[in-house]
Design an enzyme around this catalytic site. Structure first.
Site, short mmCIF file in Angstrom:
data_model
loop_
_atom_site.label_atom_id
_atom_site.label_comp_id
_atom_site.label_asym_id
_atom_site.label_seq_id
_atom_site.Cartn_x
_atom_site.Cartn_y
_atom_site.Cartn_z
N GLU A 96 0.84 -1.20 0.00
CA GLU A 96 0.00 0.00 0.00
C GLU A 96 0.87 1.25 0.00
O GLU A 96 1.98 1.25 0.54
CB GLU A 96 -0.91 -0.06 1.25
CG GLU A 96 -1.87 1.07 1.44
CD GLU A 96 -2.90 1.27 0.33
OE1 GLU A 96 -2.50 1.38 -0.83
OE2 GLU A 96 -4.10 1.36 0.66
N ASP A 97 0.37 2.31 -0.63
CA ASP A 97 1.12 3.57 -0.64
C ASP A 97 1.18 4.19 0.75
O ASP A 97 2.23 4.62 1.20
CB ASP A 97 0.52 4.54 -1.68
CG ASP A 97 -1.00 4.70 -1.57
OD1 ASP A 97 -1.60 4.17 -0.61
OD2 ASP A 97 -1.59 5.37 -2.44
N ASP A 100 -3.33 5.17 6.64
CA ASP A 100 -3.83 6.39 7.30
C ASP A 100 -4.79 5.98 8.42
O ASP A 100 -4.35 5.57 9.48
CB ASP A 100 -4.48 7.29 6.24
CG ASP A 100 -4.94 8.63 6.77
OD1 ASP A 100 -4.58 8.96 7.91
OD2 ASP A 100 -5.66 9.34 6.06
N LYS A 128 0.97 7.08 8.32
CA LYS A 128 0.49 8.32 8.94
C LYS A 128 -0.15 7.90 10.27
O LYS A 128 -1.37 7.77 10.38
CB LYS A 128 -0.56 8.93 8.02
CG LYS A 128 -0.63 10.45 8.03
CD LYS A 128 -1.87 10.92 7.30
CE LYS A 128 -1.62 11.41 5.90
NZ LYS A 128 -2.85 11.96 5.27
P1 IMP Z 1 -7.08 4.57 5.04
O1 IMP Z 1 -8.11 3.57 4.66
O2 IMP Z 1 -7.67 5.76 5.74
O3 IMP Z 1 -5.90 4.01 5.77
O4 IMP Z 1 -6.58 5.24 3.69
C1 IMP Z 1 -5.75 4.63 2.80
C2 IMP Z 1 -5.91 5.29 1.46
O5 IMP Z 1 -6.27 6.66 1.56
C3 IMP Z 1 -4.60 5.30 0.72
O6 IMP Z 1 -4.45 4.17 -0.09
C4 IMP Z 1 -4.68 6.56 -0.11
O7 IMP Z 1 -5.30 6.27 -1.34
C5 IMP Z 1 -5.57 7.47 0.68
N1 IMP Z 1 -4.81 8.49 1.42
C6 IMP Z 1 -4.68 8.60 2.76
N2 IMP Z 1 -3.91 9.65 3.09
C7 IMP Z 1 -3.53 10.22 1.91
C8 IMP Z 1 -2.70 11.34 1.57
O8 IMP Z 1 -2.11 12.05 2.43
N3 IMP Z 1 -2.55 11.60 0.25
C9 IMP Z 1 -3.14 10.86 -0.73
N4 IMP Z 1 -3.92 9.81 -0.46
C10 IMP Z 1 -4.11 9.49 0.85
#
Ligand code: IMP
Length: 176
Positions: A96-97, A100, A128
């Site tokens: 995963e990139d 968050d 993050k």
């Molecule tokens: P999570 O499900 O909240 O952990 O989010 C993961 C996904 O949210 C990542 O694969 C990104 O596509 C997107 N994402 C979260 N933070 C960022 C950011 O700072 N920049 C761009 N995309 C983000």
């Protein structure tokens, strides 16, 4: 530097160096296992491409598209593309990139465990940690970053900036 980027957090060279470090560790940890690298589209593609040459094992690739993000606000997860192969008995490393809130990976991890994967772990380029609302951690991550909106090396805002060779903080005026 791109005009919409406020600050570069990690250069291309730093990211590649980190991929080498992570790849060596993954190689050690997965000796003798059938490792499947599962890239989450589209953001993981540059990271998967940079990391995988440093994994000295017979790995296979598969992809899933479970985007939960549109703009800067998290949304409900929808599976746009499922895996091509059965994961039963396989060791899965979700690539995963960024990790968050943890919502996307919590959902995907549970799904693959339910399908009978032998193990499901995460390698994220960025972590993050401050943004986390789900109790999930990456077994491997490249860099811990502050709670800012970042772009580049796969990460987008409105599908743009994925091609930037570095990871940088997006200027607020671009998304406000
Ligand atoms: P999570 O499900 O909240 O952990 O989010 C993961 C996904 O949210 C990542 O694969 C990104 O596509 C997107 N994402 C979260 N933070 C960022 C950011 O700072 N920049 C761009 N995309 C983000």
């Amino acid at each position: 530097m791109h005009k919409d980027v406020k600050e570069i957090l990690y250069s291309h060279e730093q990211i590649i160096e980190k991929c080498e470090e992570l790849g060596k560790q993954i190689t050690k940890d997965y000796q003798g296992k059938e490792l499947v690298l599962v890239g989450l589209l589209k953001g993981s593609v540059p990271f998967l491409a940079a990391l995988s040459p440093y994994i000295d094992l017979d790995v296979t690739f598969d992809y899933m598209d479970v985007s939960s993000y549109e703009g800067v606000h998290s949304r409900t997860i929808t599976i746009k593309k499922d895996l091509d192969h059965d994961v039963k008995g396989k060791d899965i490393l979700l690539v995963e990139d960024i990790l968050d809130t943890g919502k996307t990976l919590t959902t995907v991890k549970a799904m693959l465990n339910e399908r009978g994967a032998n193990s499901v772990e995460i390698v994220a380029m960025l972590d993050k940690k401050e943004g986390r609302t789900y109790p999930i951690e990456a077994k491997y991550y490249g860099f811990e970053i502050p709670n800012a909106f970042v772009v580049g090396f796969g990460l987008d805002f409105d599908e743009k900036y994925r091609n930037l060779p570095y990871v940088g903080i997006l200027k607020e005026e671009v998304y406000q």
